[in-house]
Design a protein around this motif. Sequence first.
Motif, mmCIF file in Angstrom:
data_model
loop_
_atom_site.group_PDB
_atom_site.id
_atom_site.type_symbol
_atom_site.label_atom_id
_atom_site.label_comp_id
_atom_site.label_asym_id
_atom_site.label_seq_id
_atom_site.Cartn_x
_atom_site.Cartn_y
_atom_site.Cartn_z
ATOM 1 N N THR A 82 6.209 32.023 51.190
ATOM 2 C CA THR A 82 7.542 32.118 50.601
ATOM 3 C C THR A 82 8.320 33.214 51.320
ATOM 4 N N VAL A 84 11.276 35.946 51.671
ATOM 5 C CA VAL A 84 11.931 36.863 50.732
ATOM 6 C C VAL A 84 13.061 37.577 51.461
ATOM 7 N N THR A 109 14.028 38.852 57.179
ATOM 8 C CA THR A 109 13.374 38.546 55.906
ATOM 9 C C THR A 109 11.908 38.924 56.011
ATOM 10 N N GLU A 112 6.021 36.496 51.511
ATOM 11 C CA GLU A 112 5.075 36.709 50.417
ATOM 12 C C GLU A 112 4.328 35.407 50.172
ATOM 13 N N PHE A 119 7.691 31.126 41.594
ATOM 14 C CA PHE A 119 8.969 30.862 42.253
ATOM 15 C C PHE A 119 9.950 30.206 41.289
ATOM 16 N N LYS A 136 17.722 40.043 45.226
ATOM 17 C CA LYS A 136 16.598 39.470 45.961
ATOM 18 C C LYS A 136 16.518 37.959 45.706
ATOM 19 N N PHE A 138 14.359 34.142 46.926
ATOM 20 C CA PHE A 138 13.118 33.586 47.451
ATOM 21 C C PHE A 138 13.363 32.166 47.965
ATOM 22 N N PHE A 140 10.884 29.064 48.914
ATOM 23 C CA PHE A 140 9.502 28.602 48.775
ATOM 24 C C PHE A 140 9.266 27.414 49.707
#
Length: 315
Positions: A82, A84, A109, A112, A119, A136, A138, A140
């Motif tokens: 993923t 971030v 970026t 993670e 997620f 922040k 994410f 995925f």
Amino acid sequence: PEQYPIMDIVGNWNPDDATLPERHYHALCRFDYQRDFRKAEAYRDAEVPFLVYNVPEAEEVVNKWNTDGYLEKLLGDERYRTEVSHNNHFMYFSGGSKGHGKAAWRAPTSIEKMSFKKFKDAAVRCDMKNCSEDEKHFYFRVTAPSSGHFMFKELPFYKPRPSLFIKEPKGQRGIHCRFGMREVIAENHYDGSRNVIGLFGGRRRYILSHPNQCDSMYLLPMGHPSGRHSGDACNYHPDCKDSANSVDYSKPNLEKFPKFAKLQANEVVLTAGDFLYLPTHWFHFIISLGLNYQCNTRSGRSNEYTKDVKKCGFK
């Protein structure tokens, strides 16, 4: 497809805003898979971008993936790669940080490992509170490298066999799923192969440009970790003030990047069940309009637009 000035497009609907306006600059043909199959096939063979919808197998996927608990069970507790970001911008890169001081390059970026449930919880919270572009975010991903992966069973229309979606089965390179959350932006770029992009939940906005527009994009050069992309190369990292950089579609600095105002583009909003066909070298800038599930596959390369990107130093 008809194209429009980029400043009209982003002025009407800033990419950092996930709220659909009353009007936008849609210009692509949209075909019903069951009624207009031959038309869609003709556009694909002519290497022209288009949309297709009403694909029965895809509608089944949409129904399953949007049933509570289905994706949680399918993906389980496994932690997937993923991306971030400290904000909503995601710039592709390859390689590690380079250089020192203000001329340094820093990765835009980080990575993670995250379960789908974690997620989705973050994405739902973002939707509910209307999170800002400065929080922040994410991005995925699930990658199916070969036909033995369970995602090929889920998405059988992406199997490496001749179809509207797979022009050259031998050139297919797996399935790549990217699940986005509100306001996630994948910066402008082209791919070096044909691309079929399916959306199976939520909505996504794509700003598209013909390859002959590359000279107005200030693309990062080949050899740069984010070569063939536009956007802030380090995602506003303070160490990168004098590093090679490019134009940010959300906040275009026309004093620094004046040719950007000449760029022509159009846009399309994909909803669940839609597919977007993008020929090799067509530029796309992607905005998630909320939690969404997108999977794409590629099948070989065409050369209709190679001469256009060659003028900008690419191939």
